[in-house]
Scaffold this motif. Structure first.
Motif, short mmCIF file in Angstrom:
data_model
loop_
_atom_site.label_atom_id
_atom_site.label_comp_id
_atom_site.label_asym_id
_atom_site.label_seq_id
_atom_site.Cartn_x
_atom_site.Cartn_y
_atom_site.Cartn_z
N SER A 2 7.35 -8.25 -2.97
CA SER A 2 7.24 -8.16 -4.41
C SER A 2 6.69 -6.78 -4.79
O SER A 2 6.24 -6.02 -3.93
N GLU A 3 6.72 -6.50 -6.06
CA GLU A 3 6.19 -5.21 -6.53
C GLU A 3 4.70 -5.08 -6.19
O GLU A 3 4.24 -4.02 -5.75
N ASP A 4 3.95 -6.15 -6.38
CA ASP A 4 2.52 -6.14 -6.06
C ASP A 4 2.28 -5.94 -4.57
O ASP A 4 1.39 -5.20 -4.16
N GLU A 5 3.09 -6.62 -3.75
CA GLU A 5 2.96 -6.46 -2.32
C GLU A 5 3.31 -5.04 -1.88
O GLU A 5 2.66 -4.47 -1.01
N ARG A 6 4.33 -4.48 -2.49
CA ARG A 6 4.73 -3.11 -2.15
C ARG A 6 3.60 -2.13 -2.48
O ARG A 6 3.30 -1.21 -1.70
N GLU A 7 2.97 -2.34 -3.63
CA GLU A 7 1.85 -1.48 -4.03
C GLU A 7 0.69 -1.63 -3.04
O GLU A 7 0.08 -0.64 -2.62
N GLU A 8 0.39 -2.86 -2.67
CA GLU A 8 -0.67 -3.11 -1.69
C GLU A 8 -0.33 -2.45 -0.35
O GLU A 8 -1.18 -1.84 0.29
N GLU A 10 1.61 0.19 0.22
CA GLU A 10 1.48 1.65 0.12
C GLU A 10 0.02 2.08 0.16
O GLU A 10 -0.33 3.06 0.82
#
Length: 59
Positions: A2-8, A10
């Motif tokens: 998910s977008e949140d997981e991708r941010e986490e 990175e």
């Protein structure tokens, strides 16, 4: 992811690379594992809550 997981992912990879001194490849591998393990723990917890509610013993 998910977008949140991708941010986490990175953020964790950057911390491992720059603060822990890891090469980018290993930092990304470890960060990915951390994010996916967290997803697994949260998924299992959510599943347990659903089972308890279905059985009428949820809070």
């Amino acid at each position: 992811m998910s977008e949140d997981e991708r941010e986490e992912f990175e953020e964790r990879a950057a911390i491992l690379e720059f603060d822990a001194g890891m090469c980018r490849e290993w930092a990304e591998r470890i960060a990915a594992r951390m994010v996916l393990e967290r997803r697994g723990r949260e998924g299992a917890a959510n599943h347990g809550d659903k089972v308890q509610r279905a059985m009428g013993s949820g809070s």
